[in-house]
Design an enzyme around this catalytic site. Structure first.
Site, PDB file in Angstrom:
ATOM      1  N   ALA A   6      15.978 -61.364 -22.560  1.00 30.45           N
ATOM      2  CA  ALA A   6      14.522 -61.524 -21.868  1.00 30.45           C
ATOM      3  C   ALA A   6      13.934 -62.880 -22.537  1.00 30.45           C
ATOM      4  CB  ALA A   6      13.710 -60.327 -21.853  1.00 30.45           C
ATOM      5  N   SER A   7      14.541 -63.567 -23.305  1.00 29.78           N
ATOM      6  CA  SER A   7      13.858 -64.762 -23.972  1.00 29.78           C
ATOM      7  C   SER A   7      13.421 -65.964 -23.062  1.00 29.78           C
ATOM      8  CB  SER A   7      14.677 -65.186 -25.238  1.00 29.78           C
ATOM      9  OG  SER A   7      15.919 -65.335 -25.092  1.00 29.78           O
ATOM     10  N   VAL A  57      24.239 -58.465 -27.857  1.00 26.87           N
ATOM     11  CA  VAL A  57      24.723 -57.287 -27.190  1.00 26.87           C
ATOM     12  C   VAL A  57      26.066 -57.049 -26.755  1.00 26.87           C
ATOM     13  CG1 VAL A  57      22.392 -56.623 -25.844  1.00 26.87           C
ATOM     14  CG2 VAL A  57      24.077 -58.523 -24.921  1.00 26.87           C
ATOM     15  N   SER A 135      25.880 -61.419  -9.922  1.00 25.17           N
ATOM     16  CA  SER A 135      26.226 -62.379  -9.323  1.00 25.17           C
ATOM     17  C   SER A 135      26.832 -62.367  -7.901  1.00 25.17           C
ATOM     18  CB  SER A 135      26.909 -63.580 -10.046  1.00 25.17           C
ATOM     19  OG  SER A 135      27.330 -64.487  -9.208  1.00 25.17           O
ATOM     20  N   TYR A 148      34.332 -65.562 -15.162  1.00 24.36           N
ATOM     21  CA  TYR A 148      32.809 -65.060 -15.025  1.00 24.36           C
ATOM     22  C   TYR A 148      32.719 -64.213 -13.966  1.00 24.36           C
ATOM     23  CZ  TYR A 148      27.979 -65.561 -13.956  1.00 24.36           C
ATOM     24  OH  TYR A 148      26.422 -65.363 -13.621  1.00 24.36           O
ATOM     25  N   THR A 151      34.092 -60.732 -14.561  1.00 21.42           N
ATOM     26  CA  THR A 151      33.100 -59.986 -15.437  1.00 21.42           C
ATOM     27  C   THR A 151      31.875 -59.266 -14.503  1.00 21.42           C
ATOM     28  OG1 THR A 151      31.364 -61.776 -15.918  1.00 21.42           O
ATOM     29  CG2 THR A 151      33.408 -61.133 -17.531  1.00 21.42           C
ATOM     30  N   LYS A 152      31.591 -59.929 -13.456  1.00 19.96           N
ATOM     31  CA  LYS A 152      30.513 -59.634 -12.537  1.00 19.96           C
ATOM     32  C   LYS A 152      31.233 -58.605 -11.516  1.00 19.96           C
ATOM     33  CE  LYS A 152      27.206 -61.934 -14.202  1.00 19.96           C
ATOM     34  NZ  LYS A 152      26.193 -61.296 -15.132  1.00 19.96           N
TER      35      LYS A 152
END
Ligand code: NDP
Length: 220
Positions: A6-7, A57, A135, A148, A151-152
């Protein structure tokens, strides 16, 4: 509410939105401490409640410790937004074992780690919301983003199955398959690439992190 990653970017917008609606928000970050502090300061200047927590994480022990701290500090965890993620662009044949494993750990295993640690707290009060930021490539597949995309896709399967598993406990699990969102993740694109990518999206444009945050709020 705990928002991972959340940065910056989408996670930042989600943290600000949930805080504006009255949630006490934990802003998880990995490397961007100053940016996480800025998000916290922005929430607090609007009268909200926020805390920052550093945690990778992709590391299950650190993630479990973070969730323990969230429940120790706040007494409960009602909303978990699994947003943290990284991209990897290139040919699959150029990918090393380390690249593959880092992408899988950060984007997919992290969701498992967070859910596994958070669910017992939600089940004990028979209430909770889990939202996984995914995504459109998880359903459509993207050239040069095969890992990628995998993973989604994994997030989509995990989300659907977990939604069934937790529905009797009044815990809703959803994923948002974002189109292309204007964040640092897409900073590598030049104008020509941006225009080509926009054509692949039904709306014909990049969306803003705030639009994703609105949808997260709706699902909460
Ligand atoms: P950004 O690159 O702008 O931000 C990524 C965020 O994830 C940062 O806050 C970063 O923290 C955090 N993060 C990365 N790795 C870790 C880690 N190991 N542990 C904890 N936090 C971590 O990305 P976006 O905001 O664009 O993306 C957010 C999510 O949305 C991702 O899951 C992404 O896959 C997904 N998404 C993005 C799209 C887009 O077009 N932008 C489209 C579809 C989905 P820090 O800076 O502190 O290291």
């Amino acid at each position: 509410a705990l928002v991972t990653g959340a940065s910056r970017g989408i996670g930042r917008a989600i943290a600000l939105k949930l805080a504006a609606e009255g949630a006490a928000v934990v802003i998880n970050y990995h490397g961007s401490m100053e940016k996480a502090k800025e998000v916290k300061a922005e929430i607090e200047s609007d009268g909200g409640i926020a805390e920052i927590m550093q945690c990778n994480v992709a590391d299950y022990q650190a993630t479990e410790a973070m969730i323990r701290k969230v429940t120790d500090d706040f007494g409960r965890l009602d909303i978990l937004v699994n947003n943290a993620g990284i991209a990897w662009f290139g040919l699959l044949t150029d990918m090393t074992d380390e690249d593959w494993s880092s992408l899988l750990q950060t984007n997919l295993s992290s969701v498992f780690y967070c859910c596994r640690a958070a669910i017992p707290h939600m089940v004990s009060v028979k209430c909770g919301r889990i939202i996984n930021i995914s995504s459109m490539w998880g359903t459509a597949g993207a050239s040069c983003e095969a890992a990628y995309s995998a993973t989604k896709s994994g997030i989509h399967g995990l989300t659907k199955a977990l939604a069934k598993e937790l529905a009797p406990s009044n815990i809703q699990v959803n994923a948002i398959a974002c189109g292309v969102i204007d964040t640092e993740m897409n900073a590598r694109l030049n104008e020509e690439e941006r225009a080509a990518l926009a054509e692949e999206i039904p709306s014909g444009r990049f969306s803003s992190p705030e639009e994703v945050a609105e949808l997260v709020l709706l699902l909460c």
